[in-house]
Design a protein around this motif. Sequence first.
Motif, mmCIF file in Angstrom:
data_model
loop_
_atom_site.group_PDB
_atom_site.id
_atom_site.type_symbol
_atom_site.label_atom_id
_atom_site.label_comp_id
_atom_site.label_asym_id
_atom_site.label_seq_id
_atom_site.Cartn_x
_atom_site.Cartn_y
_atom_site.Cartn_z
ATOM 1 N N MET A 1 0.598 -1.286 -0.028
ATOM 2 C CA MET A 1 -0.038 0.040 0.163
ATOM 3 C C MET A 1 0.761 1.224 0.041
ATOM 4 N N SER A 2 0.538 2.107 -0.762
ATOM 5 C CA SER A 2 1.222 3.524 -0.792
ATOM 6 C C SER A 2 1.324 4.188 0.408
ATOM 7 N N ALA B 1 -1.571 -3.003 12.608
ATOM 8 C CA ALA B 1 -0.946 -3.769 11.566
ATOM 9 C C ALA B 1 0.373 -2.903 11.121
ATOM 10 N N GLY B 2 0.467 -1.778 11.807
ATOM 11 C CA GLY B 2 1.616 -0.875 11.362
ATOM 12 C C GLY B 2 1.384 -0.074 10.028
ATOM 13 N N LEU B 3 0.106 -0.093 9.377
ATOM 14 C CA LEU B 3 0.120 0.541 8.058
ATOM 15 C C LEU B 3 0.356 1.989 8.463
ATOM 16 N N GLU B 4 0.949 2.808 7.495
ATOM 17 C CA GLU B 4 1.246 4.278 7.676
ATOM 18 C C GLU B 4 -0.062 5.042 6.811
ATOM 19 N N THR B 5 -0.856 4.487 5.864
ATOM 20 C CA THR B 5 -1.793 5.007 5.419
ATOM 21 C C THR B 5 -2.951 4.246 5.109
ATOM 22 N N ALA B 6 -4.059 4.593 4.920
ATOM 23 C CA ALA B 6 -5.332 3.750 4.540
ATOM 24 C C ALA B 6 -6.384 4.461 3.613
ATOM 25 N N PRO B 7 -6.908 3.756 2.683
ATOM 26 C CA PRO B 7 -7.945 4.225 1.863
ATOM 27 C C PRO B 7 -9.031 4.800 2.073
ATOM 28 N N ALA B 8 -9.386 5.825 1.732
ATOM 29 C CA ALA B 8 -10.689 6.619 2.236
ATOM 30 C C ALA B 8 -11.559 7.225 1.031
ATOM 31 N N ILE B 9 -12.783 7.289 1.358
ATOM 32 C CA ILE B 9 -13.741 8.099 0.402
ATOM 33 C C ILE B 9 -13.870 9.509 1.383
ATOM 34 N N ALA C 1 -5.628 -1.161 11.131
ATOM 35 C CA ALA C 1 -4.373 -0.542 10.156
ATOM 36 C C ALA C 1 -3.317 -0.067 11.044
ATOM 37 N N ILE C 2 -4.035 0.620 12.107
ATOM 38 C CA ILE C 2 -2.756 1.259 13.107
ATOM 39 C C ILE C 2 -2.069 -0.185 13.652
ATOM 40 N N ILE D 1 -3.720 -8.401 3.453
ATOM 41 C CA ILE D 1 -4.301 -7.915 2.138
ATOM 42 C C ILE D 1 -4.512 -6.373 2.235
ATOM 43 N N GLY D 2 -4.325 -5.877 3.292
ATOM 44 C CA GLY D 2 -4.542 -4.363 3.281
ATOM 45 C C GLY D 2 -6.126 -4.186 3.586
#
Length: 310
Positions: free
Chosen positions: A1-2, A95-103, A92-93, A63-64
């Motif tokens: 994920m970007s 799992a250590g992700l830095e970004t998340a998809p949003a509308i 997401a937090i 899988i994000g």
Amino acid sequence: MSKNGGKVKIDSDSWFPSTLPETSEKREIVELPIDDFYPFKGHPFKIRDDPEMLELIDSVERIGIQTPILARPREGKTGVETIAGHRRLQAAIMAGLETAPAIVTSMDDDTATIIMVDTNLGQRAHLLFSEKAFAYRMKFDALKRKVGRLPKNVSQNGTHLMRTTDIMAEQSGDSRNQIERYIRLTYLIEPLLDKVDYKELLFTPAVDISYLKNEEQIWVGCALEKYGGLTTKQSSLIKQMSKEGTLTESAIEAIMRTEQPLDMKVTLRGQTLQKYFPKDYTPKQMQEVIIKLLEGWKKEHQRDDIKLVR
């Protein structure tokens, strides 16, 4: 994920058709830094470390986030306010992700509240009584504002409440009456509402007690600590006395002392019982002996004209 705040070119107009407000604004899914998301004010749903949450974290790690978070811009402030997707964001937090998809789409407070409530009620398998109660109350208040004032020739005696909860009933699996009963729970003091969540105070008696003044509810809480559960018969009598202005703390104790539930249990641990029985006795054999002994005890005391409390 970007890790950048770039846009993902996906047409999302059909993603949330039943809840997204109508607008000519082109909606896109964007990747936002985790720190840009802020919680919805007054969000009544708790995020618990239960098996469902652990599964969600595992899925996000593998899988994000597959379903974008719905958010709206924060008026006059940076970042966005999360409308739907609080658990996904927490996963997401974790799992250590830095970004998340949003509308990200603009909407008024009432529309945001209704969407927040509906998505959480529809997606969460396990809810506390308090969560559902405050969610229904938030949606009721938002819908009431949207419906607007009644015409001058319409009676105010409960009509507005009925009209709003009728709308809510059509959109949920609960009847109008049940929704109104859930909303009543929000008028309980916090210690009593906690007892409802932990099933130490049953739903129907809790609704009755919600009509009491705060001081009277405190009296009920103290009596519950002393005598245990509250029956519908007890709560109905307590509610009636409160309405008549005759309720006192001693009256509550008297009601609960003389109207004890019939399904009270006395638990004797196996380790305790083994001291009095042969090792090869089964639980059924122990029970038969105990019943015989109690029958003898009862007859002996009846001969002495001692009334047993039933």
